[in-house]
Scaffold this motif. Structure first.
Motif, PDB file in Angstrom:
ATOM      1  N   ILE A   1       0.833  -1.202   0.000  1.00 45.34           N
ATOM      2  CA  ILE A   1       0.000   0.000   0.000  1.00 45.34           C
ATOM      3  C   ILE A   1       0.868   1.252   0.000  1.00 45.34           C
ATOM      4  O   ILE A   1       0.599   2.223  -0.715  1.00 45.34           O
ATOM      5  CB  ILE A   1      -0.956  -0.008   1.213  1.00 45.34           C
ATOM      6  N   GLU A   2       1.937   1.229   0.790  1.00 45.89           N
ATOM      7  CA  GLU A   2       2.838   2.390   0.843  1.00 45.89           C
ATOM      8  C   GLU A   2       3.555   2.599  -0.490  1.00 45.89           C
ATOM      9  O   GLU A   2       3.729   3.735  -0.943  1.00 45.89           O
ATOM     10  CB  GLU A   2       3.867   2.189   1.961  1.00 45.89           C
ATOM     11  N   ASN A   3       3.966   1.506  -1.126  1.00 49.04           N
ATOM     12  CA  ASN A   3       4.738   1.614  -2.370  1.00 49.04           C
ATOM     13  C   ASN A   3       3.880   1.928  -3.589  1.00 49.04           C
ATOM     14  O   ASN A   3       4.276   2.712  -4.455  1.00 49.04           O
ATOM     15  CB  ASN A   3       5.516   0.316  -2.620  1.00 49.04           C
ATOM     16  N   TYR A   4       2.712   1.290  -3.669  1.00 50.61           N
ATOM     17  CA  TYR A   4       1.910   1.379  -4.899  1.00 50.61           C
ATOM     18  C   TYR A   4       0.529   1.987  -4.701  1.00 50.61           C
ATOM     19  O   TYR A   4      -0.065   2.488  -5.661  1.00 50.61           O
ATOM     20  CB  TYR A   4       1.756  -0.016  -5.527  1.00 50.61           C
ATOM     21  N   GLY A   5      -0.008   1.883  -3.484  1.00 51.63           N
ATOM     22  CA  GLY A   5      -1.293   2.503  -3.194  1.00 51.63           C
ATOM     23  C   GLY A   5      -2.452   2.028  -4.055  1.00 51.63           C
ATOM     24  O   GLY A   5      -3.429   2.756  -4.249  1.00 51.63           O
ATOM     25  N   PHE A   6      -2.354   0.832  -4.624  1.00 55.29           N
ATOM     26  CA  PHE A   6      -3.407   0.260  -5.480  1.00 55.29           C
ATOM     27  C   PHE A   6      -3.665   1.094  -6.732  1.00 55.29           C
ATOM     28  O   PHE A   6      -4.696   0.917  -7.395  1.00 55.29           O
ATOM     29  CB  PHE A   6      -4.728   0.101  -4.708  1.00 55.29           C
ATOM     30  N   THR A   7      -2.751   2.002  -7.071  1.00 61.20           N
ATOM     31  CA  THR A   7      -3.011   2.896  -8.203  1.00 61.20           C
ATOM     32  C   THR A   7      -3.094   2.146  -9.535  1.00 61.20           C
ATOM     33  O   THR A   7      -3.942   2.462 -10.375  1.00 61.20           O
ATOM     34  CB  THR A   7      -1.930   3.985  -8.295  1.00 61.20           C
ATOM     35  N   GLU A   8      -2.236   1.142  -9.726  1.00 56.83           N
ATOM     36  CA  GLU A   8      -2.259   0.403 -10.992  1.00 56.83           C
ATOM     37  C   GLU A   8      -3.530  -0.429 -11.114  1.00 56.83           C
ATOM     38  O   GLU A   8      -4.181  -0.435 -12.159  1.00 56.83           O
ATOM     39  CB  GLU A   8      -1.030  -0.497 -11.114  1.00 56.83           C
TER      40      GLU A   8
ATOM     41  N   HIS B   1      -3.572   3.889 -21.446  1.00 55.73           N
ATOM     42  CA  HIS B   1      -4.231   5.175 -21.686  1.00 55.73           C
ATOM     43  C   HIS B   1      -5.282   5.444 -20.618  1.00 55.73           C
ATOM     44  O   HIS B   1      -6.231   4.689 -20.470  1.00 55.73           O
ATOM     45  CB  HIS B   1      -4.896   5.178 -23.065  1.00 55.73           C
ATOM     46  N   ALA B   2      -5.080   6.487 -19.856  1.00 54.94           N
ATOM     47  CA  ALA B   2      -6.062   6.891 -18.849  1.00 54.94           C
ATOM     48  C   ALA B   2      -6.149   8.411 -18.862  1.00 54.94           C
ATOM     49  O   ALA B   2      -5.218   9.096 -18.452  1.00 54.94           O
ATOM     50  CB  ALA B   2      -5.662   6.384 -17.464  1.00 54.94           C
ATOM     51  N   ASP B   3      -7.274   8.942 -19.348  1.00 50.93           N
ATOM     52  CA  ASP B   3      -7.430  10.388 -19.376  1.00 50.93           C
ATOM     53  C   ASP B   3      -7.831  10.899 -17.993  1.00 50.93           C
ATOM     54  O   ASP B   3      -7.896  10.141 -17.018  1.00 50.93           O
ATOM     55  CB  ASP B   3      -8.448  10.801 -20.451  1.00 50.93           C
ATOM     56  N   GLY B   4      -8.113  12.181 -17.909  1.00 52.22           N
ATOM     57  CA  GLY B   4      -8.410  12.797 -16.618  1.00 52.22           C
ATOM     58  C   GLY B   4      -9.623  12.205 -15.934  1.00 52.22           C
ATOM     59  O   GLY B   4      -9.626  11.997 -14.712  1.00 52.22           O
ATOM     60  N   GLN B   5     -10.681  11.898 -16.715  1.00 50.98           N
ATOM     61  CA  GLN B   5     -11.897  11.337 -16.120  1.00 50.98           C
ATOM     62  C   GLN B   5     -11.651   9.950 -15.555  1.00 50.98           C
ATOM     63  O   GLN B   5     -12.092   9.621 -14.448  1.00 50.98           O
ATOM     64  CB  GLN B   5     -13.010  11.282 -17.182  1.00 50.98           C
ATOM     65  N   VAL B   6     -10.931   9.123 -16.321  1.00 54.50           N
ATOM     66  CA  VAL B   6     -10.611   7.777 -15.839  1.00 54.50           C
ATOM     67  C   VAL B   6      -9.715   7.846 -14.613  1.00 54.50           C
ATOM     68  O   VAL B   6      -9.914   7.126 -13.634  1.00 54.50           O
ATOM     69  CB  VAL B   6      -9.937   6.945 -16.958  1.00 54.50           C
ATOM     70  N   GLN B   7      -8.726   8.743 -14.652  1.00 54.66           N
ATOM     71  CA  GLN B   7      -7.796   8.848 -13.533  1.00 54.66           C
ATOM     72  C   GLN B   7      -8.492   9.311 -12.267  1.00 54.66           C
ATOM     73  O   GLN B   7      -8.176   8.847 -11.163  1.00 54.66           O
ATOM     74  CB  GLN B   7      -6.650   9.809 -13.889  1.00 54.66           C
ATOM     75  N   ASN B   8      -9.463  10.206 -12.405  1.00 53.86           N
ATOM     76  CA  ASN B   8     -10.213  10.664 -11.237  1.00 53.86           C
ATOM     77  C   ASN B   8     -11.003   9.517 -10.620  1.00 53.86           C
ATOM     78  O   ASN B   8     -11.027   9.353  -9.385  1.00 53.86           O
ATOM     79  CB  ASN B   8     -11.157  11.799 -11.637  1.00 53.86           C
ATOM     80  N   LEU B   9     -11.635   8.716 -11.470  1.00 51.35           N
ATOM     81  CA  LEU B   9     -12.355   7.543 -10.964  1.00 51.35           C
ATOM     82  C   LEU B   9     -11.389   6.555 -10.326  1.00 51.35           C
ATOM     83  O   LEU B   9     -11.662   6.005  -9.242  1.00 51.35           O
ATOM     84  CB  LEU B   9     -13.115   6.880 -12.119  1.00 51.35           C
ATOM     85  N   ALA B  10     -10.248   6.339 -10.962  1.00 51.22           N
ATOM     86  CA  ALA B  10      -9.247   5.412 -10.436  1.00 51.22           C
ATOM     87  C   ALA B  10      -8.728   5.870  -9.075  1.00 51.22           C
ATOM     88  O   ALA B  10      -8.524   5.058  -8.169  1.00 51.22           O
ATOM     89  CB  ALA B  10      -8.096   5.266 -11.421  1.00 51.22           C
ATOM     90  N   ASN B  11      -8.509   7.165  -8.919  1.00 51.40           N
ATOM     91  CA  ASN B  11      -8.008   7.691  -7.644  1.00 51.40           C
ATOM     92  C   ASN B  11      -8.975   7.400  -6.504  1.00 51.40           C
ATOM     93  O   ASN B  11      -8.563   7.065  -5.384  1.00 51.40           O
ATOM     94  CB  ASN B  11      -7.765   9.195  -7.752  1.00 51.40           C
ATOM     95  N   GLN B  12     -10.260   7.510  -6.791  1.00 56.21           N
ATOM     96  CA  GLN B  12     -11.246   7.242  -5.741  1.00 56.21           C
ATOM     97  C   GLN B  12     -11.329   5.754  -5.418  1.00 56.21           C
ATOM     98  O   GLN B  12     -11.490   5.371  -4.249  1.00 56.21           O
ATOM     99  CB  GLN B  12     -12.612   7.785  -6.177  1.00 56.21           C
ATOM    100  N   ILE B  13     -11.224   4.901  -6.448  1.00 55.36           N
ATOM    101  CA  ILE B  13     -11.207   3.461  -6.200  1.00 55.36           C
ATOM    102  C   ILE B  13      -9.986   3.081  -5.371  1.00 55.36           C
ATOM    103  O   ILE B  13     -10.075   2.299  -4.415  1.00 55.36           O
ATOM    104  CB  ILE B  13     -11.220   2.687  -7.534  1.00 55.36           C
ATOM    105  N   ALA B  14      -8.830   3.655  -5.709  1.00 58.91           N
ATOM    106  CA  ALA B  14      -7.598   3.365  -4.967  1.00 58.91           C
ATOM    107  C   ALA B  14      -7.725   3.820  -3.517  1.00 58.91           C
ATOM    108  O   ALA B  14      -7.299   3.115  -2.591  1.00 58.91           O
ATOM    109  CB  ALA B  14      -6.410   4.049  -5.644  1.00 58.91           C
ATOM    110  N   SER B  15      -8.311   4.988  -3.306  1.00 60.01           N
ATOM    111  CA  SER B  15      -8.482   5.496  -1.936  1.00 60.01           C
ATOM    112  C   SER B  15      -9.366   4.566  -1.113  1.00 60.01           C
ATOM    113  O   SER B  15      -9.118   4.344   0.077  1.00 60.01           O
ATOM    114  CB  SER B  15      -9.093   6.905  -1.970  1.00 60.01           C
ATOM    115  N   ALA B  16     -10.399   4.013  -1.747  1.00 60.18           N
ATOM    116  CA  ALA B  16     -11.281   3.091  -1.037  1.00 60.18           C
ATOM    117  C   ALA B  16     -10.556   1.783  -0.722  1.00 60.18           C
ATOM    118  O   ALA B  16     -10.680   1.240   0.387  1.00 60.18           O
ATOM    119  CB  ALA B  16     -12.534   2.823  -1.867  1.00 60.18           C
ATOM    120  N   LEU B  17      -9.791   1.260  -1.681  1.00 52.84           N
ATOM    121  CA  LEU B  17      -9.052   0.021  -1.440  1.00 52.84           C
ATOM    122  C   LEU B  17      -8.017   0.195  -0.341  1.00 52.84           C
ATOM    123  O   LEU B  17      -7.735  -0.741   0.419  1.00 52.84           O
ATOM    124  CB  LEU B  17      -8.376  -0.442  -2.735  1.00 52.84           C
ATOM    125  N   LYS B  18      -7.444   1.385  -0.251  1.00 51.91           N
ATOM    126  CA  LYS B  18      -6.464   1.657   0.806  1.00 51.91           C
ATOM    127  C   LYS B  18      -7.125   1.894   2.153  1.00 51.91           C
ATOM    128  O   LYS B  18      -6.441   1.949   3.179  1.00 51.91           O
ATOM    129  CB  LYS B  18      -5.627   2.890   0.433  1.00 51.91           C
TER     130      LYS B  18
END
Length: 337
Positions: A124-131, A182-199
């Motif tokens: 979690i510290e190294n990758y934060g579920f971002t990928e 390929h991840a544009d701004g909209q996808v990245q915003n959704l991904a950031n929230q998913i990652a925050s929840a997984l963390k």
């Protein structure tokens, strides 16, 4: 010193962290989506032809072949289609994202638990579920979850609402099915929230997904097919899934689409096709496991090393192991081995 194989917990389970609902089918029009009707299953009785592979003795004898072909292949099947004046399929479902991957729901070995917990925290510290989160987000945006309904659609819009935020619309064909770079701004915003929840940084994340596929007026659409283990002399040879008389797709099928993110298996460079996250890389419709213990690329081989603090070959293997844990399952090692 205890052998490593004895350190693995014999009781070990993880709850799934991506929890989709069933997907419900509605008919509407591309230019007037306010009017929607729930799609119902349509039973059909048809007289089919004999089309299965015959025994050589029958296939090679014209008289026997004619006799076989004359037999009526009567079937009653379920079907589902848009209304006469509807051109668009809407599939709607919700996805709950949970945290706590670092904490198994069951574990009977304290030594293993401490080791795994430390490794998970380090991940979690190294990758934060971002990928992983980016790949899950892309599979929402590209409407992979429509399965066969995606094929032949002229246009597909995916409308995503996260908690109480303003809805965001994705053009599904802007995002490839088998590439996750390929991840544009909209996808990245959704991904950031998913990652925050997984963390575990967000206490609650509920994603509402509505996909609109322009398939043509009155066209057939494809809910999930039920697996009937004991058909016997049942009335139907094909039974489709419905919930309260509304055609639907299984939550398991939606979940399989969302976790089709494994491009790290050994044969990907040759296949160029993402597969679902599974402990043995199983693809049932091909009858093949792409991650085998013989090649030491399966989940259990990698997890047993990783959870006990051994380094894996690369970050991709770490992502794969954690993705299987997000999927959830029972992974204990039998004490009888």
């Amino acid at each position: 010193m205890a052998k490593k194989e004895n350190i693995i917990a014999s009781v070990l389970a993880f709850e799934k962290k991506l929890v989709p609902s069933d997907g419900y089918f509605y008919g509407t029009n591309w230019n007037n989506r306010a009017e929607q009707t729930a799609l119902k299953l349509i039973p059909k009785s048809v007289r089919g032809t004999i089309s299965n592979r015959l025994k050589p003795a029958v296939a090679g004898d014209p008289m026997k072949l004619n006799a076989e072909v004359e037999k009526a292949n009567l079937q009653t099947v379920d079907a589902c289609a848009l209304g006469e004046h509807q051109d668009t399929l809407k599939v709607g479902f919700t996805l709950k994202v949970l945290g706590g991957v670092e904490n198994p729901s069951a574990c009977n070995n304290e030594t293993f638990l401490k080791s795994y917990h430390a490794v998970a925290q380090k991940y979690i510290e190294n990758y934060g579920f971002t990928e992983l989160a980016k790949r899950y987000a892309l599979n929402i945006a590209n409407a992979r979850f429509l399965w066969r309904n995606r094929v032949g659609a002229e246009k597909i819009d995916v409308v995503v609402t996260v908690n109480d935020q303003e809805a965001v619309t994705f053009n599904a064909f802007d995002y490839p099915l088998h590439g996750f770079d390929h991840a544009d701004g909209q996808v990245q915003n959704l991904a950031n929230q998913i990652a925050s929840a997984l963390k575990g940084e967000l206490p609650y994340l509920l994603i509402k997904v509505e996909a609109y596929a322009l398939v043509g007026k009155g066209q057939e659409v494809y809910p999930s097919e039920e697996l009937v283990l004991d058909k016997g002399k049942g009335e139907k040879s094909k039974i489709l899934y419905q919930v309260n008389d509304v055609a639907a797709m299984h939550s398991q099928k939606l979940g399989n689409a969302l976790r089709t993110i494994d491009t790290w298996y050994p044969e990907f460079d040759e296949k160029k096709t993402a597969i679902a996250i599974e402990p043995y890389g199983a693809v049932t419709n091909l009858g093949k496991a792409y991650r085998t213990p013989k090649d030491k690329k399966d989940f259990f081989t990698l997890f047993d090393k990783y959870a006990l603090g051994e380094a894996l070959e690369n970050a991709e293997q770490e992502h794969y192991v954690m993705a299987v844990l997000v999927r959830g399952g029972v992974f204990g090692q039998s004490s009888k081995d």
